[in-house]
Write a protein that holds these residues in place. Structure first.
Motif, PDB file in Angstrom:
ATOM      1  N   PRO A 135       2.047  28.194  -4.498  1.00 25.59           N
ATOM      2  CA  PRO A 135       2.000  29.406  -3.961  1.00 25.59           C
ATOM      3  C   PRO A 135       1.472  30.412  -4.954  1.00 25.59           C
ATOM      4  N   ASP A 136       0.599  31.424  -4.023  1.00 18.12           N
ATOM      5  CA  ASP A 136       0.025  32.690  -4.827  1.00 18.12           C
ATOM      6  C   ASP A 136       1.252  33.483  -5.284  1.00 18.12           C
ATOM      7  N   LEU A 137       2.227  33.668  -4.572  1.00 19.05           N
ATOM      8  CA  LEU A 137       3.491  34.415  -4.854  1.00 19.05           C
ATOM      9  C   LEU A 137       4.682  33.909  -4.465  1.00 19.05           C
ATOM     10  N   THR A 138       5.798  33.729  -5.316  1.00 17.27           N
ATOM     11  CA  THR A 138       6.979  33.510  -4.836  1.00 17.27           C
ATOM     12  C   THR A 138       7.893  34.619  -5.111  1.00 17.27           C
ATOM     13  N   VAL A 139       8.563  35.006  -3.939  1.00 12.66           N
ATOM     14  CA  VAL A 139       9.401  36.273  -4.072  1.00 12.66           C
ATOM     15  C   VAL A 139      10.843  35.797  -3.997  1.00 12.66           C
ATOM     16  N   LEU A 140      11.446  36.064  -5.231  1.00 13.31           N
ATOM     17  CA  LEU A 140      12.878  35.667  -5.187  1.00 13.31           C
ATOM     18  C   LEU A 140      13.859  36.926  -4.761  1.00 13.31           C
ATOM     19  N   LEU A 141      14.655  36.600  -3.805  1.00 12.85           N
ATOM     20  CA  LEU A 141      15.392  37.468  -3.366  1.00 12.85           C
ATOM     21  C   LEU A 141      16.782  37.222  -3.999  1.00 12.85           C
ATOM     22  N   ASP A 142      16.994  37.883  -5.276  1.00 14.79           N
ATOM     23  CA  ASP A 142      18.000  37.847  -5.992  1.00 14.79           C
ATOM     24  C   ASP A 142      19.363  38.465  -5.451  1.00 14.79           C
ATOM     25  N   LEU A 143      20.468  37.529  -5.557  1.00 18.20           N
ATOM     26  CA  LEU A 143      21.651  38.140  -5.255  1.00 18.20           C
ATOM     27  C   LEU A 143      22.702  37.702  -5.974  1.00 18.20           C
ATOM     28  N   ASP A 144      23.796  38.458  -6.355  1.00 15.33           N
ATOM     29  CA  ASP A 144      25.036  38.113  -6.781  1.00 15.33           C
ATOM     30  C   ASP A 144      25.800  37.023  -6.082  1.00 15.33           C
ATOM     31  N   VAL A 145      26.174  35.958  -6.863  1.00 19.47           N
ATOM     32  CA  VAL A 145      26.461  34.772  -6.310  1.00 19.47           C
ATOM     33  C   VAL A 145      27.937  35.059  -5.194  1.00 19.47           C
ATOM     34  N   THR A 146      28.752  35.695  -5.488  1.00 22.04           N
ATOM     35  CA  THR A 146      29.840  35.875  -4.811  1.00 22.04           C
ATOM     36  C   THR A 146      29.502  36.632  -3.588  1.00 22.04           C
ATOM     37  N   LEU A 147      28.500  37.805  -3.683  1.00 23.18           N
ATOM     38  CA  LEU A 147      28.030  38.447  -2.694  1.00 23.18           C
ATOM     39  C   LEU A 147      27.533  37.467  -1.740  1.00 23.18           C
ATOM     40  N   GLY A 148      26.712  36.599  -2.155  1.00 25.83           N
ATOM     41  CA  GLY A 148      25.711  35.684  -1.426  1.00 25.83           C
ATOM     42  C   GLY A 148      26.553  34.776  -0.514  1.00 25.83           C
ATOM     43  N   LEU A 149      27.618  34.150  -1.270  1.00 25.75           N
ATOM     44  CA  LEU A 149      28.490  32.879  -0.570  1.00 25.75           C
ATOM     45  C   LEU A 149      29.285  33.691   0.383  1.00 25.75           C
ATOM     46  N   ARG A 150      29.551  35.131   0.221  1.00 25.78           N
ATOM     47  CA  ARG A 150      30.582  35.865   1.244  1.00 25.78           C
ATOM     48  C   ARG A 150      29.555  36.073   2.391  1.00 25.78           C
ATOM     49  N   ARG A 151      28.340  36.131   2.364  1.00 24.90           N
ATOM     50  CA  ARG A 151      27.348  36.764   3.273  1.00 24.90           C
ATOM     51  C   ARG A 151      27.308  35.547   4.146  1.00 24.90           C
ATOM     52  N   SER A 152      26.951  34.439   3.470  1.00 23.29           N
ATOM     53  CA  SER A 152      26.638  33.172   4.178  1.00 23.29           C
ATOM     54  C   SER A 152      27.776  32.519   4.932  1.00 23.29           C
ATOM     55  N   LEU A 153      28.971  32.681   4.426  1.00 24.49           N
ATOM     56  CA  LEU A 153      30.214  32.350   5.229  1.00 24.49           C
ATOM     57  C   LEU A 153      30.499  33.332   6.349  1.00 24.49           C
ATOM     58  N   SER A 154      30.134  34.574   6.210  1.00 20.46           N
ATOM     59  CA  SER A 154      30.430  35.416   7.443  1.00 20.46           C
ATOM     60  C   SER A 154      29.214  35.141   8.279  1.00 20.46           C
ATOM     61  N   HIS A 155      27.975  34.552   8.145  1.00 18.34           N
ATOM     62  CA  HIS A 155      27.056  34.433   9.236  1.00 18.34           C
ATOM     63  C   HIS A 155      27.564  33.017   9.945  1.00 18.34           C
ATOM     64  N   ARG A 156      28.189  32.223   9.306  1.00 21.20           N
ATOM     65  CA  ARG A 156      28.732  31.105   9.792  1.00 21.20           C
ATOM     66  C   ARG A 156      29.966  31.486  10.724  1.00 21.20           C
ATOM     67  N   GLY A 157      30.536  32.767  10.722  1.00 21.65           N
ATOM     68  CA  GLY A 157      31.581  33.051  11.421  1.00 21.65           C
ATOM     69  C   GLY A 157      32.959  32.569  10.469  1.00 21.65           C
ATOM     70  N   THR A 158      33.059  32.389   9.409  1.00 23.15           N
ATOM     71  CA  THR A 158      34.205  31.970   8.597  1.00 23.15           C
ATOM     72  C   THR A 158      34.335  33.237   7.685  1.00 23.15           C
TER      73      THR A 158
END
Ligand code: TMP
Length: 237
Positions: A135-158
């Motif tokens: 990669p010429d550039l890797t963009v890291l979308l950094d996110l607080d772990v708890t917030l990330g897990l909460r977001r991904s659970l809500s995407h799955r409808g849980t």
């Protein structure tokens, strides 16, 4: 970049599930297509028939945790080698732009740091699979772990609360993944951009374009013969 030479333009988005990688990949693709460039948007594991089958094995057919970490590393590497050979390398060689949702940094973070496989093994596997494409550039979308897990659970409808939150070793795993990403970014600041995934998507997209400005001005990038119109994404994935 191929074999250390600027050829085409290769941009990777990394980060946890729910960090908005897919939205950012699409925003960048739209901006570059507006400039008439030939852009290929793809993802890992995936991007080829073989890669999508590996994705199903790992993520759908069974719980990824049930696959031994070494097998995970081999499968994502097999998918990656096919992806590079069939899609990424040829497009870069033609002077095209490749935008990829996850690449080798994911394996270092998840199989390496998360599942504690040896870093040296990850480096060797990664080098073998990518065959000179980087990669010429890797963009890291950094996110607080708890917030990330909460977001991904809500995407799955849980519902986060109903799911009882996430137990501590699950959290510890994702903390190691995050630390690995941040470390990789610190080790190679010229080729990484760390963005706060909690900021507005348009701001992040601006930061990415800013970082790519030099490369876009200097490189001879292939123009698309027919501009492709794509609808803007509706949500953050
Ligand atoms: P995604 O839909 O967010 O891209 O999820 C893909 C999953 O695959 C994510 O949990 C990370 C995992 N993964 C690895 O563990 N190693 C890898 O090398 C790649 C590309 C993905």
């Amino acid at each position: 970049m191929i074999d250390g030479h600027p050829q085409g333009l290769f941009v990777v988005f990394e980060g946890p599930e729910g960090s908005g990688k897919t939205t950012q990949a699409q925003l960048l693709a739209d901006a570059l297509r507006q400039r008439g460039l030939d852009v290929d948007v793809t993802r890992e594991p995936g991007g080829t028939d073989l890669g999508e089958r590996v994705r199903r094995i790992l993520l759908l057919d069974q719980d990824m945790q049930a696959v031994a970490p070494r097998v995970q590393a081999l499968l994502v590497s097999a998918a990656r080698a096919q992806h590079v050979a069939q899609r990424i390398r040829p497009h870069l060689e033609r002077g095209g732009v490749v935008i990829c949702d996850r690449f080798t940094a994911s394996m270092r973070a998840y199989q390496g740091a998360g599942f504690r496989l040896r870093r040296r093994d990850m480096e060797q596997l990664a080098a073998f699979a990518v065959d000179g494409a980087a990669p010429d550039l890797t963009v890291l979308l950094d996110l607080d772990v708890t917030l990330g897990l909460r977001r991904s659970l809500s995407h799955r409808g849980t519902d986060w609360e109903k799911a009882g939150g996430v137990n501590w070793h699950h959290l510890a795993f994702h903390e190691r993944v995050r630390e690995s990403y941040l470390l990789q970014a610190r080790e190679d600041p010229d080729r990484w951009l760390v963005a706060d995934a909690a900021s507005p998507p348009a701001d992040i997209a601006d930061q990415v374009m800013h970082r790519l400005r030099d490369a876009l001005e200097r490189r001879e990038l292939r123009r698309a013969t027919e501009p492709v119109q794509r609808p803007l994404p509706l949500g953050i994935a």
